[in-house]
Design an enzyme around this catalytic site. Structure first.
Site, PDB file in Angstrom:
ATOM      1  CB  SER A 279      -0.985   0.011   1.176  1.00  0.00           C
ATOM      2  OG  SER A 279      -0.295   0.118   2.379  1.00  0.00           O
TER       3      SER A 279
ATOM      4  CG  MET B 222       8.264  -7.361   6.683  1.00  0.00           C
ATOM      5  SD  MET B 222       8.463  -6.032   7.910  1.00  0.00           S
ATOM      6  CE  MET B 222       6.767  -5.563   8.160  1.00  0.00           C
ATOM      7  NE  ARG B 223      14.254 -11.404   3.212  1.00  0.00           N
ATOM      8  CZ  ARG B 223      14.309 -12.631   3.710  1.00  0.00           C
ATOM      9  NH1 ARG B 223      15.418 -13.078   4.250  1.00  0.00           N
ATOM     10  NH2 ARG B 223      13.265 -13.425   3.666  1.00  0.00           N
TER      11      ARG B 223
ATOM     12  CG  HIS C  18       8.606   1.128  12.768  1.00  0.00           C
ATOM     13  ND1 HIS C  18       8.816  -0.231  12.566  1.00  0.00           N
ATOM     14  CD2 HIS C  18       8.158   1.256  14.035  1.00  0.00           C
ATOM     15  CE1 HIS C  18       8.518  -0.877  13.686  1.00  0.00           C
ATOM     16  NE2 HIS C  18       8.127   0.003  14.590  1.00  0.00           N
TER      17      HIS C  18
HETATM   18  C1  GAR Z   1       3.643  -0.683   6.809  1.00  0.00           C
HETATM   19  O1  GAR Z   1       2.681  -0.446   7.811  1.00  0.00           O
HETATM   20  C2  GAR Z   1       5.028  -0.353   7.334  1.00  0.00           C
HETATM   21  O2  GAR Z   1       5.031   0.705   8.249  1.00  0.00           O
HETATM   22  C3  GAR Z   1       5.404  -1.644   8.011  1.00  0.00           C
HETATM   23  O3  GAR Z   1       4.957  -2.636   7.129  1.00  0.00           O
HETATM   24  C4  GAR Z   1       3.759  -2.183   6.524  1.00  0.00           C
HETATM   25  C5  GAR Z   1       3.822  -2.469   5.034  1.00  0.00           C
HETATM   26  O4  GAR Z   1       2.585  -2.250   4.445  1.00  0.00           O
HETATM   27  N1  GAR Z   1       6.810  -1.722   8.221  1.00  0.00           N
HETATM   28  C6  GAR Z   1       7.367  -2.226   9.326  1.00  0.00           C
HETATM   29  O5  GAR Z   1       6.729  -2.734  10.229  1.00  0.00           O
HETATM   30  C7  GAR Z   1       8.880  -2.155   9.346  1.00  0.00           C
HETATM   31  N2  GAR Z   1       9.396  -2.496  10.631  1.00  0.00           N
HETATM   32  P1  GAR Z   1       2.446  -2.133   2.882  1.00  0.00           P
HETATM   33  O6  GAR Z   1       3.121  -3.374   2.276  1.00  0.00           O
HETATM   34  O7  GAR Z   1       0.963  -2.158   2.631  1.00  0.00           O
HETATM   35  O8  GAR Z   1       3.100  -0.863   2.446  1.00  0.00           O
END
Ligand code: GAR
Length: 210
Positions: A15, A92-93, A111
């Site tokens: 997103s 996520m890596r 974040h």
């Molecule tokens: C987002 O909410 C971002 O802040 C989080 O992953 C989600 C990805 O959503 N990131 C973390 O938690 C990093 N530590 P998306 O794929 O819909 O953009």
């Protein structure tokens, strides 16, 4: 620092990636998305990138002998497109120390909490569990730690009574999608500077009409 050729790194839904694509289409990003880097071939973000005509480098970490081995390929793809800002959006890596060093001051992450509260995985679930009344979104530079780099921007999001993780996530994502392209546009305008842990955003230069 001025940067306007970006690569987005993502692992999932996409997103935030999509919000960056739409901002670019509307001329609000100031930067060009040259590449999506994704470590999950089946992630929905891959299809979003194809639909938006963005080049994709997708890889299976397990197919490589080491993190360094696949990161070498990422570097080749970034170099080929002259990328000058790496925008992590749900990647996520953890990046290796040498990769972070190579792109020092040129990697940003979003974040879903007000760091330093609730770093790591499931920040939204952690906030609900803890019972905080206020959480939010942080965009920060990436350093060698887990969500520990200098903060570039933060926005607060209230936790409402009766919120579960899904309800809170919906409002957090809305805020993320407005904030991230704005931060990227600051880089494109050369307004971001880093001094130790402190980030300053210079005022926008007004165009003077003659
Ligand atoms: C987002 O909410 C971002 O802040 C989080 O992953 C989600 C990805 O959503 N990131 C973390 O938690 C990093 N530590 P998306 O794929 O819909 O953009």
């Amino acid at each position: 620092m001025k940067a306007n050729r970006i690569a987005v790194f993502a692992s999932g839904r996409g997103s935030n990636f999509q919000a960056l694509v739409e901002a670019q289409r509307k001329g609000l990003l100031g930067a060009e998305i040259r590449l999506l880097v994704c470590d999950k071939p089946e992630a929905p973000v891959v299809e979003l990138a194809k639909a938006a005509d963005v080049d994709v480098f997708v890889f299976q970490p397990k197919a490589y002998a080491s993190k360094e081995a696949y990161e070498r390929e990422i570097v080749t793809e970034l170099d080929r497109r002259d990328v000058d800002l790496l925008v992590l959006a749900g990647y996520m890596r953890l990046l290796s120390p040498s990769f972070v060093e190579t792109y020092s001051g040129r990697i940003v992450n979003i974040h879903p909490s007000l760091l330093p509260a609730f770093p790591g995985k499931d920040a939204i679930g952690q906030a609900i569990e803890y019972g905080v009344k206020m959480t939010g979104v942080t965009v920060h530079f990436v350093d060698g730690g887990m969500d520990t780099g200098p903060v570039i921007a933060q926005r607060a999001v209230e936790v409402r009574e009766g919120d579960d993780a899904a309800a809170l996530a919906e409002r957090i994502h809305e805020v993320e999608q407005k904030l991230y392209y704005e931060v990227v546009s600051w880089f494109a305008e050369g307004r971001v500077s880093l001094n130790g842990r402190h980030v300053t955003i210079a005022d926008k230069v007004q165009e003077v009409e003659h």
